[in-house]
Design an enzyme around this catalytic site. Sequence first.
Site, PDB file in Angstrom:
ATOM      1  CG  HIS A  24     -29.693 -18.558   7.045  1.00 27.22           C
ATOM      2  ND1 HIS A  24     -30.260 -18.837   8.184  1.00 27.22           N
ATOM      3  CD2 HIS A  24     -30.595 -18.027   6.452  1.00 27.22           C
ATOM      4  CE1 HIS A  24     -31.348 -18.492   8.328  1.00 27.22           C
ATOM      5  NE2 HIS A  24     -31.803 -18.002   7.337  1.00 27.22           N
ATOM      6  CE  LYS A  48     -39.135 -12.541   9.764  1.00 25.88           C
ATOM      7  NZ  LYS A  48     -38.081 -13.363   8.888  1.00 25.88           N
ATOM      8  NE  ARG A  97     -37.229 -20.809   2.388  1.00 27.83           N
ATOM      9  CZ  ARG A  97     -37.514 -20.187   3.400  1.00 27.83           C
ATOM     10  NH1 ARG A  97     -37.089 -20.755   4.560  1.00 27.83           N
ATOM     11  NH2 ARG A  97     -38.446 -19.208   3.579  1.00 27.83           N
ATOM     12  CB  SER A 135     -35.034 -19.154  10.939  1.00 24.57           C
ATOM     13  OG  SER A 135     -33.672 -18.940  10.420  1.00 24.57           O
TER      14      SER A 135
END
Length: 171
Positions: A24, A48, A97, A135
């Site tokens: 990040h 989440k 990514r 994460s």
Amino acid sequence: MNDNAHRYTIAVCPGSFDPVTYGHLDIIQRASNVFDKVIVAVLNNVSKNPLFSVEERRELLLEVTKDMPNVEVDSFDDLLINYMNKKKAHVIVKGLRAVSDFEYELQMAALNRKMSDSIETFFMMSSTQYSYLSSSIVKQIARFDGPISDLVPDVVEKAMRAKYTKLQTGM
């Protein structure tokens, strides 16, 4: 060159940042080199189950971005487009990514553009050393007391260790 060739550009880098990783920070730092102002906006994502509260995530981001003068940290729990309009921002910055990230982010960018044609999404490829980092992976490693010092800043690692100790001891 027209008069609008350069205008003050506010970019928003949205995410859950639970926790903020070096991946990040790589994107935030690089975006801060491109745009006049970068707002790191912590999303309160109800789908989440976060380790850290929105306020804890904001505090960690404030700490790890304190040496980036054109970076501001905020949070929101509305549509990103509504937040962008409130902040008078015209650019969304998203880190990618892998191809799997691109498929989802392309869909989101198209929807955001449909809701507001003045919003542009800029995709930044993760630096190679962070292309595997998420994460979720960091939380999984930390939950079992694995090594995360090269994945997150020291302040984040300490906060994670404290959080997992508290959860495991039930205090």
